[in-house]
Each structure stands twice: as C-alpha cells, then as structure tokens.
Design a protein around this motif. Structure first.
Motif, PDB file in Angstrom:
ATOM      1  N   THR A 115      -3.491  19.859   0.050  1.00  0.00           N
ATOM      2  CA  THR A 115      -3.166  21.218   0.505  1.00  0.00           C
ATOM      3  C   THR A 115      -1.955  21.753  -0.258  1.00  0.00           C
ATOM      4  O   THR A 115      -1.928  22.924  -0.671  1.00  0.00           O
ATOM      5  CB  THR A 115      -2.897  21.217   2.021  1.00  0.00           C
ATOM      6  OG1 THR A 115      -4.025  20.669   2.697  1.00  0.00           O
ATOM      7  CG2 THR A 115      -2.643  22.620   2.541  1.00  0.00           C
ATOM      8  N   THR A 116      -0.947  20.936  -0.484  1.00  0.00           N
ATOM      9  CA  THR A 116       0.249  21.360  -1.222  1.00  0.00           C
ATOM     10  C   THR A 116      -0.120  21.723  -2.662  1.00  0.00           C
ATOM     11  O   THR A 116       0.344  22.752  -3.198  1.00  0.00           O
ATOM     12  CB  THR A 116       1.308  20.241  -1.206  1.00  0.00           C
ATOM     13  OG1 THR A 116       1.606  19.904   0.131  1.00  0.00           O
ATOM     14  CG2 THR A 116       2.574  20.678  -1.930  1.00  0.00           C
ATOM     15  N   VAL A 117      -0.958  20.925  -3.297  1.00  0.00           N
ATOM     16  CA  VAL A 117      -1.397  21.222  -4.665  1.00  0.00           C
ATOM     17  C   VAL A 117      -2.178  22.535  -4.688  1.00  0.00           C
ATOM     18  O   VAL A 117      -1.960  23.390  -5.576  1.00  0.00           O
ATOM     19  CB  VAL A 117      -2.224  20.049  -5.237  1.00  0.00           C
ATOM     20  CG1 VAL A 117      -2.905  20.439  -6.532  1.00  0.00           C
ATOM     21  CG2 VAL A 117      -1.363  18.835  -5.433  1.00  0.00           C
ATOM     22  N   ILE A 118      -3.075  22.753  -3.731  1.00  0.00           N
ATOM     23  CA  ILE A 118      -3.851  23.994  -3.671  1.00  0.00           C
ATOM     24  C   ILE A 118      -2.928  25.180  -3.459  1.00  0.00           C
ATOM     25  O   ILE A 118      -3.059  26.224  -4.132  1.00  0.00           O
ATOM     26  CB  ILE A 118      -4.934  23.911  -2.584  1.00  0.00           C
ATOM     27  CG1 ILE A 118      -6.005  22.888  -2.982  1.00  0.00           C
ATOM     28  CG2 ILE A 118      -5.582  25.270  -2.343  1.00  0.00           C
ATOM     29  CD1 ILE A 118      -7.050  22.639  -1.932  1.00  0.00           C
ATOM     30  N   VAL A 119      -1.965  25.067  -2.551  1.00  0.00           N
ATOM     31  CA  VAL A 119      -1.021  26.162  -2.283  1.00  0.00           C
ATOM     32  C   VAL A 119      -0.206  26.448  -3.550  1.00  0.00           C
ATOM     33  O   VAL A 119       0.025  27.615  -3.932  1.00  0.00           O
ATOM     34  CB  VAL A 119      -0.128  25.841  -1.077  1.00  0.00           C
ATOM     35  CG1 VAL A 119       1.004  26.839  -0.958  1.00  0.00           C
ATOM     36  CG2 VAL A 119      -0.949  25.832   0.203  1.00  0.00           C
ATOM     37  N   LEU A 120       0.264  25.394  -4.227  1.00  0.00           N
ATOM     38  CA  LEU A 120       1.042  25.607  -5.463  1.00  0.00           C
ATOM     39  C   LEU A 120       0.195  26.240  -6.552  1.00  0.00           C
ATOM     40  O   LEU A 120       0.671  27.137  -7.293  1.00  0.00           O
ATOM     41  CB  LEU A 120       1.636  24.293  -5.940  1.00  0.00           C
ATOM     42  CG  LEU A 120       2.794  23.731  -5.109  1.00  0.00           C
ATOM     43  CD1 LEU A 120       3.188  22.359  -5.629  1.00  0.00           C
ATOM     44  CD2 LEU A 120       3.980  24.653  -5.097  1.00  0.00           C
TER      45      LEU A 120
END
Length: 126
Positions: A115-120
């Motif tokens: 999720t953090t990678v997708i948000v970034l």
C-alpha cells in the motif's frame, strides 16, 4: 466324655470313652466334673461362629473402603486425563494460534508495504 479334674492344684483334661480308666484312679480323692462333648463342641462352634461373623464384618468394611478408594482414584484419573487432554489441545491450539499470528503479522506488514509503494507511486505520477 470330656473329663476335667484337678490333681494337686493342677488342672487336667481327659477325653474318656467307654473302657478307659476313671480319672479318680489317677488321683484319688480329687473332685472332677464331667461334661458332655456335644456341649463343649456347641460352645466352641458358637465362639467360632462369632469370630467368623466378626471377620466377615471386617472384610465387608474393608471391601467397602477399597471400593470407595477405587472410585476416588478413578475420578482422579479421569480428571488428570481430561486435564492432560485439555493441555494437549491447548498447547497445540496455542501453537496454531501463534503460527497464525505470525502469518497475519507478515501479511499485514506486506500489505502495508505494498500500500505504501502504491501510494508513493500515485503521488509521484501526479
């Protein structure tokens, strides 16, 4: 006949049958009593019967005591087996829960990273 007599202050008991010598010939002038053998046998049987009744009562009490002890030990054994089974199930259940917890933790951290990678990526391309 059973013959009891005293000779010089010493008690003697003789069993007489027909044709035996008279105990007065053994010790002249001494008082003796003659009782029937059946009366003595009856008294002995009565004493034996009382002793057997007492022994039977003790045996019955002992058997009852052993029976109650057996029941107590069986209930203790059942409780111990139940406790061991619960502990066995509990330990296997705790191991399964622990494995599941570790798996869930990895899943949560992995999904948080994705999720953090997708948000970034979304913030970088906007």
């Amino acid at each position: 006949f059973l013959c009891q007599f005293y000779c010089d202050q010493v008690p003697y008991t003789l069993t007489l049958s027909r044709g035996m010598i008279n105990p007065t010939e053994l010790c002249r002038g001494v008082f003796f009593t003659v009782s029937s053998a059946s009366a003595q046998e009856s008294a002995s049987l009565s004493r034996s019967h009382g002793a057997m009744d007492e022994m039977e009562g003790r045996a019955r009490d002992l058997l009852h005591s052993l029976s109650s002890q057996r029941d107590t030990l069986k209930s203790v054994q059942k409780r111990m087996f139940d406790m061991f089974n619960v502990l066995g199930v509990s330990s296997s259940l705790l191991r399964a829960v622990d494995r599941r917890h570790i798996g869930d933790k990895m899943l949560v951290y992995g999904l948080m990273a994705v999720t953090t990678v997708i948000v970034l990526l979304v913030m970088y391309w906007k």
